[in-house]
Design a protein around this motif. Sequence first.
Motif, short mmCIF file in Angstrom:
data_model
loop_
_atom_site.label_atom_id
_atom_site.label_comp_id
_atom_site.label_asym_id
_atom_site.label_seq_id
_atom_site.Cartn_x
_atom_site.Cartn_y
_atom_site.Cartn_z
N SER A 81 46.24 27.75 -87.36
CA SER A 81 46.45 29.07 -86.80
C SER A 81 47.50 29.07 -85.69
CB SER A 81 45.13 29.60 -86.22
OG SER A 81 45.35 30.76 -85.44
N PRO A 82 48.41 30.04 -85.69
CA PRO A 82 49.37 30.14 -84.58
C PRO A 82 48.72 30.60 -83.28
CG PRO A 82 49.65 31.97 -86.11
CD PRO A 82 48.68 31.02 -86.75
N SER A 83 47.62 31.36 -83.37
CA SER A 83 46.99 31.88 -82.16
C SER A 83 45.88 30.97 -81.65
CB SER A 83 46.41 33.28 -82.43
OG SER A 83 45.20 33.20 -83.16
N GLY A 84 45.10 30.39 -82.55
CA GLY A 84 44.00 29.53 -82.15
C GLY A 84 42.83 30.28 -81.52
N ILE A 85 42.80 31.59 -81.61
CA ILE A 85 41.75 32.34 -80.93
C ILE A 85 40.48 32.41 -81.76
CG2 ILE A 85 41.06 34.60 -80.04
CD1 ILE A 85 43.89 35.02 -79.08
N ILE A 86 39.39 31.95 -81.16
CA ILE A 86 38.06 32.10 -81.73
C ILE A 86 37.49 33.37 -81.12
CG2 ILE A 86 35.80 31.02 -82.07
CD1 ILE A 86 37.22 28.35 -81.14
N ALA A 87 37.50 34.45 -81.89
CA ALA A 87 37.08 35.75 -81.37
C ALA A 87 35.56 35.85 -81.45
CB ALA A 87 37.73 36.86 -82.18
N GLU A 88 34.97 36.22 -80.33
CA GLU A 88 33.51 36.16 -80.22
C GLU A 88 32.87 37.55 -80.20
OE1 GLU A 88 31.23 32.98 -78.11
OE2 GLU A 88 31.24 34.52 -76.53
N PHE A 89 31.76 37.65 -80.93
CA PHE A 89 30.93 38.85 -80.89
C PHE A 89 29.83 38.60 -79.88
CE2 PHE A 89 27.42 41.58 -82.15
CZ PHE A 89 28.06 42.81 -82.25
N LYS A 90 29.84 39.40 -78.80
CA LYS A 90 28.95 39.15 -77.67
C LYS A 90 28.55 40.48 -77.05
CE LYS A 90 29.28 36.83 -73.13
NZ LYS A 90 30.17 35.98 -72.30
N ARG A 91 27.27 40.80 -77.08
CA ARG A 91 26.82 42.08 -76.55
C ARG A 91 26.58 42.08 -75.04
NH1 ARG A 91 23.77 41.79 -81.37
NH2 ARG A 91 24.31 43.40 -82.90
N ARG A 92 26.09 40.96 -74.53
CA ARG A 92 25.77 40.92 -73.10
C ARG A 92 25.85 39.48 -72.60
NH1 ARG A 92 20.61 39.61 -71.07
NH2 ARG A 92 20.85 41.16 -69.44
N SER A 93 25.77 39.32 -71.28
CA SER A 93 25.70 37.98 -70.69
C SER A 93 24.73 38.04 -69.51
CB SER A 93 27.08 37.52 -70.21
OG SER A 93 27.41 38.11 -68.97
N PRO A 94 24.15 36.89 -69.12
CA PRO A 94 23.22 36.89 -67.99
C PRO A 94 23.87 37.31 -66.68
CG PRO A 94 22.99 34.90 -69.31
CD PRO A 94 24.23 35.58 -69.79
N SER A 95 25.17 37.06 -66.55
CA SER A 95 25.84 37.37 -65.28
C SER A 95 26.37 38.79 -65.21
CB SER A 95 26.99 36.38 -65.04
OG SER A 95 27.94 36.46 -66.09
N LYS A 96 26.83 39.33 -66.37
CA LYS A 96 27.45 40.65 -66.38
C LYS A 96 26.55 41.76 -66.92
CE LYS A 96 31.45 39.09 -64.93
NZ LYS A 96 32.61 38.97 -65.82
N GLY A 97 25.43 41.38 -67.51
CA GLY A 97 24.60 42.39 -68.15
C GLY A 97 25.21 42.85 -69.46
N TRP A 98 24.91 44.08 -69.86
CA TRP A 98 25.39 44.58 -71.14
C TRP A 98 26.89 44.82 -71.10
CZ3 TRP A 98 22.66 44.13 -75.35
CH2 TRP A 98 21.26 44.08 -75.26
N ARG B 231 28.34 46.84 -83.26
CA ARG B 231 27.85 46.45 -84.58
C ARG B 231 28.72 45.31 -85.13
NH1 ARG B 231 25.08 49.51 -87.90
NH2 ARG B 231 26.59 49.25 -89.59
N PRO B 232 28.10 44.17 -85.44
CA PRO B 232 28.89 43.04 -85.94
C PRO B 232 29.61 43.36 -87.24
CG PRO B 232 26.54 42.64 -86.25
CD PRO B 232 26.66 43.85 -85.37
N GLU B 233 29.02 44.22 -88.07
CA GLU B 233 29.64 44.57 -89.34
C GLU B 233 30.98 45.27 -89.15
OE1 GLU B 233 26.68 45.47 -88.25
OE2 GLU B 233 25.13 45.41 -89.82
N GLU B 234 31.19 45.87 -87.98
CA GLU B 234 32.45 46.54 -87.69
C GLU B 234 33.40 45.64 -86.90
OE1 GLU B 234 31.26 49.98 -85.55
OE2 GLU B 234 30.27 50.94 -87.27
N THR B 235 32.87 45.00 -85.86
CA THR B 235 33.72 44.24 -84.95
C THR B 235 34.24 42.94 -85.57
OG1 THR B 235 32.51 45.12 -83.05
CG2 THR B 235 33.83 43.14 -82.68
N VAL B 236 33.38 42.19 -86.21
CA VAL B 236 33.77 40.86 -86.68
C VAL B 236 34.82 40.92 -87.79
CG1 VAL B 236 32.93 38.67 -87.63
CG2 VAL B 236 31.59 39.88 -85.89
N PRO B 237 34.68 41.77 -88.81
CA PRO B 237 35.77 41.89 -89.79
C PRO B 237 37.08 42.36 -89.15
CG PRO B 237 33.75 42.78 -90.71
CD PRO B 237 33.49 42.54 -89.25
N ALA B 238 36.98 43.19 -88.11
CA ALA B 238 38.20 43.63 -87.41
C ALA B 238 38.88 42.46 -86.73
CB ALA B 238 37.86 44.71 -86.38
N TYR B 239 38.11 41.52 -86.24
CA TYR B 239 38.70 40.30 -85.67
C TYR B 239 39.50 39.56 -86.74
CZ TYR B 239 35.84 40.33 -81.34
OH TYR B 239 35.28 40.61 -80.12
#
Length: 261
Positions: free
Chosen positions: A49-66, A72-80
């Motif tokens: 890959s020229p970009s090398g980006i591993i695009a992540e589906f992530k709804r929330r984190s312990p530090s930032k909250g939501w 919806r993964p069915e929308e976001t992940v194919p768009a990645y």
Amino acid sequence: MTDILHTIVEHKKAELAERMARVPLREMIVRAEAVRRPTVSMSRSLLRSPSGIIAEFKRRSPSKGWIAREARPEETVPAYERNGAAALSILTDEAFFGGSVRDVEAVRPLVTLPVLRKDFVVDAYQIYEARAMGADAVLLIAAVLSGEQCHRLTRTAHGLGLEVLLEIHCEEELGHVTAETDMVGVNNRHLGTFHTDVRHSFALAGRLPSDRPLVSESGLSRPESLRELRAAGFGGFLIGETLMKTPDPGAALRDLIEQSL
């Protein structure tokens, strides 16, 4: 600040015991071995890959909250995938990150890129789960595993055709990296305090093997940082929050790639 990593791992062990009571290890092994879909190499995808980006589906984190509660993964992940990702990462921890194994199962038929199951792996059971749900690679975190545990879990993963991204954070964890490690990640976020500093990747770059993909993880949002990290030897970049906090994560990924190449 409370050691968040310790809290997460202890919760994960209790959660895992409940899951194993519902679906015993023997049954999960049968499910994993019944999957006929060939896995896709994440390491080779990063190298190509020229970009090398591993695009992540992530709804929330312990530090930032939501971050994106209704995403919806069915929308976001194919768009990645459509917008140039090299690989895909899906958080499956529910209690702290709002994820689910169902997220991987939902997108697996919709994408062809390799999928990383990102979670806090503490037992081989989770490796079999990853194969059963359709993942191609798993994350192992040196901060929560001994070198011997990493070795055993890596052998289990390889036996199922899965690759391993081994995540380290500091110099003391370099000993976890062995010849069998498929990819080495440097987490710029301290998993105990969740403080983020991209300098971690640069500080460790010269100590990491050059014969496999190196991945910089967390705190990446500036195109300049990606270019500088490429020059330092990194070919992979795990990016989630920067993309997920936008109205259109796929478009945000496309813009970041265009500006960083």
